[in-house]
Design a protein around this motif. Sequence first.
Motif, PDB file in Angstrom:
ATOM      1  N   ILE A 113       0.836  -1.207   0.000  1.00 27.35           N
ATOM      2  CA  ILE A 113       0.000   0.000   0.000  1.00 27.35           C
ATOM      3  C   ILE A 113       0.868   1.253   0.000  1.00 27.35           C
ATOM      4  O   ILE A 113       0.605   2.211  -0.738  1.00 27.35           O
ATOM      5  CB  ILE A 113      -0.957  -0.033   1.216  1.00 27.35           C
ATOM      6  N   GLU A 114       1.920   1.267   0.823  1.00 28.60           N
ATOM      7  CA  GLU A 114       2.839   2.418   0.836  1.00 28.60           C
ATOM      8  C   GLU A 114       3.407   2.666  -0.556  1.00 28.60           C
ATOM      9  O   GLU A 114       3.476   3.801  -1.025  1.00 28.60           O
ATOM     10  CB  GLU A 114       4.000   2.151   1.804  1.00 28.60           C
ATOM     11  N   GLU A 115       3.817   1.572  -1.195  1.00 29.88           N
ATOM     12  CA  GLU A 115       4.426   1.685  -2.512  1.00 29.88           C
ATOM     13  C   GLU A 115       3.422   2.237  -3.525  1.00 29.88           C
ATOM     14  O   GLU A 115       3.734   3.150  -4.305  1.00 29.88           O
ATOM     15  CB  GLU A 115       4.904   0.305  -2.956  1.00 29.88           C
ATOM     16  N   GLN A 116       2.202   1.701  -3.512  1.00 33.78           N
ATOM     17  CA  GLN A 116       1.199   2.141  -4.468  1.00 33.78           C
ATOM     18  C   GLN A 116       0.755   3.582  -4.202  1.00 33.78           C
ATOM     19  O   GLN A 116       0.430   4.331  -5.124  1.00 33.78           O
ATOM     20  CB  GLN A 116      -0.023   1.208  -4.410  1.00 33.78           C
ATOM     21  N   ALA A 117       0.765   3.977  -2.913  1.00 32.54           N
ATOM     22  CA  ALA A 117       0.344   5.336  -2.548  1.00 32.54           C
ATOM     23  C   ALA A 117       1.424   6.367  -2.828  1.00 32.54           C
ATOM     24  O   ALA A 117       1.153   7.574  -2.769  1.00 32.54           O
ATOM     25  CB  ALA A 117      -0.035   5.387  -1.068  1.00 32.54           C
ATOM     26  N   ARG A 118       2.652   5.913  -3.116  1.00 35.98           N
ATOM     27  CA  ARG A 118       3.781   6.812  -3.372  1.00 35.98           C
ATOM     28  C   ARG A 118       3.999   7.793  -2.219  1.00 35.98           C
ATOM     29  O   ARG A 118       4.316   8.958  -2.422  1.00 35.98           O
ATOM     30  CB  ARG A 118       3.577   7.578  -4.679  1.00 35.98           C
ATOM     31  N   GLY A 119       3.760   7.281  -0.986  1.00 38.32           N
ATOM     32  CA  GLY A 119       3.997   8.106   0.198  1.00 38.32           C
ATOM     33  C   GLY A 119       2.861   9.022   0.579  1.00 38.32           C
ATOM     34  O   GLY A 119       2.981   9.792   1.537  1.00 38.32           O
ATOM     35  N   ASP A 120       1.719   8.947  -0.134  1.00 39.93           N
ATOM     36  CA  ASP A 120       0.572   9.823   0.144  1.00 39.93           C
ATOM     37  C   ASP A 120      -0.421   9.073   1.030  1.00 39.93           C
ATOM     38  O   ASP A 120      -1.164   8.204   0.565  1.00 39.93           O
ATOM     39  CB  ASP A 120      -0.085  10.235  -1.173  1.00 39.93           C
ATOM     40  N   LYS A 121      -0.451   9.396   2.337  1.00 36.33           N
ATOM     41  CA  LYS A 121      -1.285   8.634   3.260  1.00 36.33           C
ATOM     42  C   LYS A 121      -2.775   8.793   2.985  1.00 36.33           C
ATOM     43  O   LYS A 121      -3.576   7.936   3.370  1.00 36.33           O
ATOM     44  CB  LYS A 121      -0.977   9.039   4.711  1.00 36.33           C
ATOM     45  N   SER A 122      -3.189   9.848   2.289  1.00 34.84           N
ATOM     46  CA  SER A 122      -4.616  10.057   2.010  1.00 34.84           C
ATOM     47  C   SER A 122      -5.170   9.004   1.052  1.00 34.84           C
ATOM     48  O   SER A 122      -6.387   8.806   0.973  1.00 34.84           O
ATOM     49  CB  SER A 122      -4.838  11.460   1.428  1.00 34.84           C
ATOM     50  N   ARG A 123      -4.299   8.309   0.325  1.00 35.55           N
ATOM     51  CA  ARG A 123      -4.741   7.298  -0.633  1.00 35.55           C
ATOM     52  C   ARG A 123      -4.748   5.889  -0.034  1.00 35.55           C
ATOM     53  O   ARG A 123      -5.197   4.938  -0.684  1.00 35.55           O
ATOM     54  CB  ARG A 123      -3.824   7.310  -1.861  1.00 35.55           C
ATOM     55  N   ALA A 124      -4.251   5.749   1.174  1.00 34.04           N
ATOM     56  CA  ALA A 124      -4.005   4.416   1.723  1.00 34.04           C
ATOM     57  C   ALA A 124      -5.275   3.598   1.906  1.00 34.04           C
ATOM     58  O   ALA A 124      -5.310   2.402   1.592  1.00 34.04           O
ATOM     59  CB  ALA A 124      -3.258   4.535   3.051  1.00 34.04           C
ATOM     60  N   ASP A 125      -6.331   4.194   2.427  1.00 29.69           N
ATOM     61  CA  ASP A 125      -7.533   3.433   2.757  1.00 29.69           C
ATOM     62  C   ASP A 125      -8.155   2.804   1.509  1.00 29.69           C
ATOM     63  O   ASP A 125      -8.490   1.614   1.489  1.00 29.69           O
ATOM     64  CB  ASP A 125      -8.544   4.339   3.469  1.00 29.69           C
TER      65      ASP A 125
END
Length: 384
Positions: A113-125
């Motif tokens: 998830i971290e990798e796919q979000a590229r460090g953007d925590k708002s996209r994690a959920d």
Amino acid sequence: MTEAIVPASGVLLGRARVPGFQFPRVVTVRDGVVYDITAKTAPTSRDVCEGADPAGYVKSAPGTAIGPLAQVLENSWAEKTDATQPSLLSPIDLQAVKASGVTFVVSLLERVIEEQARGDKSRADALRQDILTLVGTNLSDLVPGSPAAMKVKESLIAKGVWSQYLEVGIGPDAEIFTKCQPMSSVGYGADVGLHPVSSWNNPEPEVAVVVSSAGTIVGATLGNDVNLRDVEGRSALLLGKAKDNNASASLGPFIRLFDGEFTLETIKSAELTLKVEGEDGFVLDGHSNMSQISRTPESLVAATVGRHHQYPDGLVLYLGTMFAPVKDRDGVGKGFTHKLNDVVSISTPSLGTLSNRVRLSTECPPWTYGSSHLLRDLAKAELL
């Protein structure tokens, strides 16, 4: 109270600042009292762990009482430390500090998830739900590197969701990295550091095994592998920046050495609890059961030390965590991240409790006392 922080029984090995000495002292606990057992035969934690029988040595070593355990623990908190009284340090010194990653399935998925979000925590959920749907299998049933795992790998590649984290999670090779330099880890009560660039980070509660230069596991302690999710999420090549910062590796309160009562099997069945308490009233509770680890401690040690790589001063190896905090803190879908002055406590009955307060790495006490300083001081004291 001390029973929750330090096990009521067992052979304990630690290090402490003791007034009147320029260098850390090797200590143990006997009947609720901390004893200085520093000697020419074993002036460092490393030397004790390199011995033929570390637990037997500590049990029989002559010592000098330096204070009641409760007082030493209280004085070990950074904001309360009185330099005229003893306080605990990280229980290791010259050993290398290594860590293994993606050893639990929950941790594996969060890394993807971290990798796919590229460090953007708002996209994690949202990504978490998408990836769980795509994976469509119970990865906890897979033995890393097995034919069944390789079939899942092929399936995930076909679905377009394969990643470097899945590779080390279910592939043949474990992820082993350097967490910090010898002498730079911090102990019970110390401040732990977050790099100021990070806005998405978390504690990683772990068991860390203590390994001799021969590759023998001689004991274990608790560890907090402080992690910057946004930094590593931008690129796995930033692992060093995400993991190795001032005061980012916590270990303690003591090493519990293996004896007839405490063994590797104790570690394999340990249940860790995590509590994060914030000044904002936020409380996070979590659990991590070592029985759910996908790679055994022995296999992780074998991947670290052997004919392919030697550690003449031994090493400490964080075994990884299954706990990936996702509880919303600042709003729905925003997940968890640390705030300054959070108090993190990691516990298991056989090892006690490791507690630290969170600060910026730039505000934690700088690391200035290294291996060369220790060796010079030991030589001056005629302990070498």
